[in-house]
Design an enzyme around this catalytic site. Structure first.
Site, mmCIF file in Angstrom:
data_model
loop_
_atom_site.group_PDB
_atom_site.id
_atom_site.type_symbol
_atom_site.label_atom_id
_atom_site.label_comp_id
_atom_site.label_asym_id
_atom_site.label_seq_id
_atom_site.Cartn_x
_atom_site.Cartn_y
_atom_site.Cartn_z
ATOM 1 N N HIS A 120 39.710 35.019 38.864
ATOM 2 C CA HIS A 120 39.258 36.268 38.252
ATOM 3 C C HIS A 120 38.162 35.988 37.218
ATOM 4 C CE1 HIS A 120 42.417 39.101 39.715
ATOM 5 N NE2 HIS A 120 43.004 37.943 39.980
ATOM 6 N N CYS A 169 39.570 37.407 44.303
ATOM 7 C CA CYS A 169 41.010 37.440 44.571
ATOM 8 C C CYS A 169 41.335 38.377 45.740
ATOM 9 C CB CYS A 169 41.768 37.752 43.290
ATOM 10 S SG CYS A 169 43.469 37.175 43.376
ATOM 11 N N GLU A 196 36.215 37.955 35.911
ATOM 12 C CA GLU A 196 36.019 39.101 35.010
ATOM 13 C C GLU A 196 36.934 39.006 33.790
ATOM 14 O OE1 GLU A 196 37.692 39.021 37.690
ATOM 15 O OE2 GLU A 196 39.464 40.311 37.604
HETATM 16 N N1 GLN Z 1 48.163 38.785 46.038
HETATM 17 C C1 GLN Z 1 47.186 39.850 46.015
HETATM 18 C C2 GLN Z 1 46.862 40.352 47.411
HETATM 19 O O1 GLN Z 1 47.317 39.837 48.372
HETATM 20 C C3 GLN Z 1 45.905 39.395 45.343
HETATM 21 C C4 GLN Z 1 46.156 39.151 43.875
HETATM 22 C C5 GLN Z 1 44.979 39.475 42.983
HETATM 23 O O2 GLN Z 1 43.991 40.047 43.400
HETATM 24 N N2 GLN Z 1 45.138 39.125 41.736
HETATM 25 O O3 GLN Z 1 46.138 41.290 47.538
#
Ligand code: GLN
Length: 211
Positions: A178, A80, A180
């Site tokens: 995610h 992410c 995890e």
């Molecule tokens: N929107 C977040 C960002 O730009 C990422 C979201 C996340 O890691 N769950 O860093």
């Protein structure tokens, strides 16, 4: 165990990643300082907030060392926000948003739009038998990939169908979701394989040099 895996512990889902790695029997440590980074053979960059993580990396004097180790081939897995940090290019980033880079991809930040801040779905991931239940939270997607990048998963259905959400390039790996969260450790196992392979290659190199 001949290797240690670090989790970048500036912000975000640190504990969750450490728990999955330990459940797999890995020697896992939190990385907050340059000397901890120097001690790891693989690194996970967790989800969280990419702009905050970059700011903290500068404050903790980790930005340049991280960049250098990723470029030097440290097996690294970004999830992410971690995917955003590893991307060479960002669309819809904050003004002037920097990344560590290394992965020849363009990511679109918060790509799934405000209405679908978070959602879940089953994905087919290359190299794994059976679907992975993926959880997306204000997630990026991969807008474009360079030639050396292998696509590991795409969104199967819905408005984002076909969007790339998992990639690998050499010793780098990234997912929009995610892994995890949710109790399935198979995506982490893919990464542990990358770390093992990189260690084995290093050993072969060292032996060749000694001969
Ligand atoms: N929107 C977040 C960002 O730009 C990422 C979201 C996340 O890691 N769950 O860093």
């Amino acid at each position: 165990m001949d290797h240690t895996i670090g989790v970048l512990a500036l912000q975000g889902d640190v504990r969750e990643h450490l728990a999955v790695l330990r459940r797999l029997g890995e020697d896992a440590i939190a990385v907050r300082r340059p000397r901890e980074l120097a001690a790891v053979d693989g690194l996970i960059i967790p989800g969280g907030e990419s702009t905050t993580m970059i700011k903290l990396a500068r404050i903790f004097e980790l930005f340049e060392p991280l960049k250098a180790r990723v470029r030097a081939g440290l097996p690294t897995f970004g999830t992410c926000a971690g995917m955003i940090l590893l991307a060479d290019r960002i669309e819809d980033g904050a003004a002037g948003q920097e990344t560590l880079g290394g992965l020849d991809i363009t990511v679109r930040r918060n790509a799934f739009g405000r209405q679908v801040d978070s959602f879940e779905g089953d994905l087919t991931v290359q190299g794994l038998d059976g679907p992975v239940h993926a959880i997306f939270i204000r997630a990026p997607w991969v807008e474009a990939v360079g030639e050396g990048v292998e696509v590991l998963a795409r969104v199967p259905a819905g408005p984002a169908a076909g969007r790339i959400v998992a990639v690998r390039q050499g010793s780098l790996m990234a997912t929009s979701f995610h892994p995890e969260v949710g109790g399935d450790a198979r995506v982490h196992e893919l990464f542990v394989d990358l770390v093992r392979r990189a260690r084995a290659e290093l050993r072969t190199d060292e032996e060749t040099k000694r001969d």
